[in-house]
Design a protein around this motif. Structure first.
Motif, PDB file in Angstrom:
ATOM      1  N   GLU A 174     -12.995 -49.815  22.587  1.00 13.47           N
ATOM      2  CA  GLU A 174     -11.615 -50.000  22.114  1.00 13.47           C
ATOM      3  C   GLU A 174     -10.926 -48.703  21.685  1.00 13.47           C
ATOM      4  N   PHE A 175     -11.693 -47.776  21.163  1.00  8.09           N
ATOM      5  CA  PHE A 175     -11.056 -46.617  20.515  1.00  8.09           C
ATOM      6  C   PHE A 175     -11.552 -45.290  21.087  1.00  8.09           C
ATOM      7  N   ASN A 176     -11.912 -45.309  22.378  1.00  8.82           N
ATOM      8  CA  ASN A 176     -12.433 -44.045  22.917  1.00  8.82           C
ATOM      9  C   ASN A 176     -11.283 -43.095  23.265  1.00  8.82           C
ATOM     10  N   SER A 177     -11.595 -41.810  23.185  1.00 10.81           N
ATOM     11  CA  SER A 177     -10.539 -40.808  23.284  1.00 10.81           C
ATOM     12  C   SER A 177      -9.887 -40.776  24.664  1.00 10.81           C
ATOM     13  N   GLU A 178     -10.668 -41.040  25.726  1.00  3.95           N
ATOM     14  CA  GLU A 178     -10.047 -41.002  27.065  1.00  3.95           C
ATOM     15  C   GLU A 178      -8.933 -42.042  27.144  1.00  3.95           C
ATOM     16  N   ARG A 179      -9.252 -43.237  26.652  1.00  2.00           N
ATOM     17  CA  ARG A 179      -8.299 -44.351  26.761  1.00  2.00           C
ATOM     18  C   ARG A 179      -6.998 -44.032  26.006  1.00  2.00           C
ATOM     19  N   ILE A 180      -7.143 -43.573  24.764  1.00  2.00           N
ATOM     20  CA  ILE A 180      -5.936 -43.369  23.947  1.00  2.00           C
ATOM     21  C   ILE A 180      -5.162 -42.134  24.430  1.00  2.00           C
ATOM     22  N   THR A 181      -5.882 -41.102  24.892  1.00  2.00           N
ATOM     23  CA  THR A 181      -5.177 -39.918  25.418  1.00  2.00           C
ATOM     24  C   THR A 181      -4.340 -40.312  26.635  1.00  2.00           C
ATOM     25  N   ARG A 182      -4.896 -41.172  27.484  1.00  2.00           N
ATOM     26  CA  ARG A 182      -4.139 -41.654  28.659  1.00  2.00           C
ATOM     27  C   ARG A 182      -2.879 -42.410  28.213  1.00  2.00           C
ATOM     28  N   GLN A 183      -3.005 -43.168  27.134  1.00  2.00           N
ATOM     29  CA  GLN A 183      -1.817 -43.892  26.644  1.00  2.00           C
ATOM     30  C   GLN A 183      -0.726 -42.902  26.240  1.00  2.00           C
ATOM     31  N   TYR A 184      -1.129 -41.846  25.522  1.00  2.00           N
ATOM     32  CA  TYR A 184      -0.131 -40.839  25.143  1.00  2.00           C
ATOM     33  C   TYR A 184       0.480 -40.183  26.386  1.00  2.00           C
ATOM     34  N   GLU A 185      -0.372 -39.852  27.354  1.00  2.00           N
ATOM     35  CA  GLU A 185       0.140 -39.240  28.597  1.00  2.00           C
ATOM     36  C   GLU A 185       1.173 -40.148  29.262  1.00  2.00           C
ATOM     37  N   GLU A 186       0.857 -41.445  29.332  1.00  2.00           N
ATOM     38  CA  GLU A 186       1.792 -42.386  29.970  1.00  2.00           C
ATOM     39  C   GLU A 186       3.130 -42.386  29.244  1.00  2.00           C
ATOM     40  N   ILE A 187       3.071 -42.290  27.922  1.00  2.00           N
ATOM     41  CA  ILE A 187       4.322 -42.261  27.143  1.00  2.00           C
ATOM     42  C   ILE A 187       5.114 -40.990  27.483  1.00  2.00           C
ATOM     43  N   TYR A 188       4.419 -39.853  27.595  1.00  2.00           N
ATOM     44  CA  TYR A 188       5.121 -38.601  27.940  1.00  2.00           C
ATOM     45  C   TYR A 188       5.811 -38.744  29.297  1.00  2.00           C
ATOM     46  N   TYR A 189       5.056 -39.220  30.307  1.00  2.00           N
ATOM     47  CA  TYR A 189       5.655 -39.329  31.643  1.00  2.00           C
ATOM     48  C   TYR A 189       6.824 -40.310  31.634  1.00  2.00           C
ATOM     49  N   ARG A 190       6.665 -41.363  30.868  1.00  2.00           N
ATOM     50  CA  ARG A 190       7.735 -42.367  30.821  1.00  2.00           C
ATOM     51  C   ARG A 190       9.023 -41.763  30.256  1.00  2.00           C
ATOM     52  N   VAL A 191       8.911 -41.041  29.134  1.00  2.00           N
ATOM     53  CA  VAL A 191      10.156 -40.505  28.554  1.00  2.00           C
ATOM     54  C   VAL A 191      10.754 -39.427  29.457  1.00  2.00           C
ATOM     55  N   LEU A 192       9.887 -38.689  30.163  1.00  2.00           N
ATOM     56  CA  LEU A 192      10.419 -37.654  31.052  1.00  2.00           C
ATOM     57  C   LEU A 192      11.132 -38.257  32.250  1.00  2.00           C
ATOM     58  N   GLU A 193      10.713 -39.435  32.635  1.00  2.00           N
ATOM     59  CA  GLU A 193      11.409 -40.126  33.734  1.00  2.00           C
ATOM     60  C   GLU A 193      12.676 -40.806  33.238  1.00  2.00           C
ATOM     61  N   GLY A 194      12.891 -40.707  31.923  1.00  2.00           N
ATOM     62  CA  GLY A 194      14.096 -41.291  31.340  1.00  2.00           C
ATOM     63  C   GLY A 194      14.032 -42.794  31.234  1.00  2.00           C
ATOM     64  N   LYS A 195      12.800 -43.334  31.375  1.00  2.00           N
ATOM     65  CA  LYS A 195      12.687 -44.798  31.303  1.00  2.00           C
ATOM     66  C   LYS A 195      12.697 -45.244  29.862  1.00  2.00           C
ATOM     67  N   LYS A 196      13.233 -46.406  29.641  1.00  3.82           N
ATOM     68  CA  LYS A 196      13.267 -46.973  28.286  1.00  3.82           C
ATOM     69  C   LYS A 196      11.869 -47.478  27.907  1.00  3.82           C
ATOM     70  N   THR A 197      11.540 -47.391  26.646  1.00  8.35           N
ATOM     71  CA  THR A 197      10.268 -47.926  26.158  1.00  8.35           C
ATOM     72  C   THR A 197      10.309 -49.441  26.264  1.00  8.35           C
ATOM     73  N   PRO A 198       9.227 -50.041  26.762  1.00  4.17           N
ATOM     74  CA  PRO A 198       9.242 -51.508  26.763  1.00  4.17           C
ATOM     75  C   PRO A 198       9.349 -52.034  25.343  1.00  4.17           C
ATOM     76  N   LEU A 199       9.950 -53.172  25.186  1.00  2.81           N
ATOM     77  CA  LEU A 199      10.063 -53.762  23.835  1.00  2.81           C
ATOM     78  C   LEU A 199       8.688 -54.034  23.267  1.00  2.81           C
ATOM     79  N   SER A 200       8.480 -53.630  22.021  1.00  2.00           N
ATOM     80  CA  SER A 200       7.151 -53.865  21.442  1.00  2.00           C
ATOM     81  C   SER A 200       6.986 -55.356  21.161  1.00  2.00           C
ATOM     82  N   PRO A 201       5.787 -55.852  21.432  1.00  4.80           N
ATOM     83  CA  PRO A 201       5.568 -57.262  21.148  1.00  4.80           C
ATOM     84  C   PRO A 201       5.708 -57.545  19.661  1.00  4.80           C
ATOM     85  N   ILE A 202       6.070 -58.757  19.325  1.00  2.00           N
ATOM     86  CA  ILE A 202       6.163 -59.134  17.918  1.00  2.00           C
ATOM     87  C   ILE A 202       4.772 -59.577  17.490  1.00  2.00           C
ATOM     88  N   TYR A 203       4.226 -58.881  16.530  1.00  2.00           N
ATOM     89  CA  TYR A 203       2.883 -59.225  16.069  1.00  2.00           C
ATOM     90  C   TYR A 203       2.952 -60.116  14.855  1.00  2.00           C
TER      91      TYR A 203
END
Ligand code: GMT
Length: 385
Positions: free
Chosen positions: A356-385
């Motif tokens: 659940e908390f391994n560094s490869e997995r979470i680093t990839r999540q951060y990378e995806e966020i970087y690429y997403r903002v650079l593409e100018g895409k909007k962040t998906p709506l966060s689920p309501i927890y």
């Protein structure tokens, strides 16, 4: 889109879990081929050895005599903008909202809209500082103006949305551990320096601030040591220490409690423990409990903040309401007197940390966020927890 990026990272370089997460993330991004520029007042303490993709830019503060308080925040914002322009940064990733997200907002005004700002919320920037009317509106502005905002737990995400009345989407990026560093170490000989073979070791690691409820750690240990031969090791330093030392005397536990002070080799130290105690009042995630989990050490603690998202109650540790030291002690006694349960719990800890908390997995999540903002895409709506 998956080319390598130029990323500026700002964090508190010398203390706390947010600085650790930011530094470890920077190192992992550099390993993946990105160019990482740390911008801060000193070199992050976990940065370690030289890497060709890692750079450090020191913020120098102008302390002209008219200033009662030297304006670090303004110097930081200016430095961020200078580094971003000179090094052609794609992203400024700031850890902890105050003042870093505000400085990044200012830097972006100086550089222009192509520079994207990612803010990671770590905990007390929201749970303590955003409650303060002198900072609240500024924190809300910095969060709303960031291109992406991440939170280290669902609980912190919920509290951010509630306290600041924010509707913008927030990404969930849990704390992580590097399995090359955090694994059960062979500490048999070191262990004998602290405990006899038949004794259990309980441990608390923190900055000894009031939110950690360190006196609860002692209350738990006092009950456990009446039932199980055991020792308590305290690791770290902070303002509550003198009070604790006094209380240890009152409880007559001087012979059973040891203070190790601040330690760098946390994976090795944690591996000494049979149980980690974390009865915090507030804890947005609890990085130390994850570090323990990765070393096969279960946590017994409070249901505060994001701790229940990390510690699976009954599987990788036990949680009770904040302040319920009796329940926490009972859980500890039960665990420490049932060897098969201990073995099962240790295995579950290792498994959960790795998946659940391994560094490869979470680093990839951060990378995806970087690429997403650079593409100018909007962040998906966060689920309501
Ligand atoms: O503890 C703090 O006050 C600040 C912060 C820090 O920089 O150490 O800690 C927070 O960030 C960590 C990393 O994301 C989390 O694991 C800690 O749970 C969190 N501390 C609190 O919420 C008290």
């Amino acid at each position: 889109m998956s080319h390598s990026l130029k990323i500026g990272i700002t964090c508190y370089p010398s203390l706390g879990g947010s600085g650790v997460v930011a530094t470890e993330l920077g190192k992992l991004l550099a390993e993946l081929g990105h160019e990482v520029h740390f911008i801060s007042h000193s070199v992050p303490f976990r940065l370690g050895t030289f890497h060709k993709n890692i750079f450090y830019h020191e913020v120098e503060v102008n302390d002209y005599y008219v200033f009662r308080y030297p304006p670090y925040d303004l110097s930081l914002a200016t430095k961020m903008a200078q580094v971003a322009k000179r090094e052609k940064l794609d992203i400024l990733h700031v850890h902890y909202a105050v003042p870093h997200a505000v400085c990044a907002f200012l830097a972006k005004q100086m550089v222009g809209p192509d520079l994207k700002v990612v803010t990671t919320l770590h905990g007390t920037d929201i749970t303590v500082l955003a409650q303060d009317e002198s900072l609240k509106d500024l924190i809300r502005l910095a969060i709303n103006e960031s291109d992406a905002v991440t939170s280290v737990s669902k609980d912190l995400m919920r509290e951010t949305q509630e306290v600041l009345d924010i509707t913008r989407p927030i990404d969930l990026t849990y704390n992580f551990v590097d399995k090359r560093v955090y694994y059960p170490r062979d500490v048999a000989s070191l262990r004998s320096d602290f405990a006899f073979p038949d004794e259990k070791i309980l441990m608390h690691i923190s900055n000894f601030r009031p939110v950690k409820r360190v006196s609860d750690v002692l209350d738990i240990f006092a009950q456990v040591s009446r039932n199980v031969p055991s020792r308590l090791l305290f690791v770290g330093e902070g303002p509550e220490l003198p009070k604790i030392q006094w209380r240890i005397k009152e409880l007559g536990l001087e012979d059973r409690v040891h203070f190790l002070g601040k330690q760098d080799e946390i994976a090795q130290i944690i591996s000494l423990a049979d149980v980690l105690l974390l009865p915090s009042e507030k804890e947005s995630f609890g990085l130390v409990a994850l570090e323990a989990m990765a070393c096969g050490v279960p946590t017994i603690g409070s249901q505060a903040g994001g701790i229940p998202e990390l510690v699976a109650h009954g599987e990788t540790g036990y949680l009770a309401p904040i302040g319920d030291t009796r329940a926490m002690a009972e859980y500890a006694i039960h665990l420490l007197t049932h060897p098969q349960l201990e073995t099962r719990t240790k295995e579950a800890c290792l498994q959960r940390a790795r998946t659940e908390f391994n560094s490869e997995r979470i680093t990839r999540q951060y990378e995806e966020i970087y690429y997403r903002v650079l593409e100018g895409k909007k962040t998906p709506l966060s689920p309501i927890y």
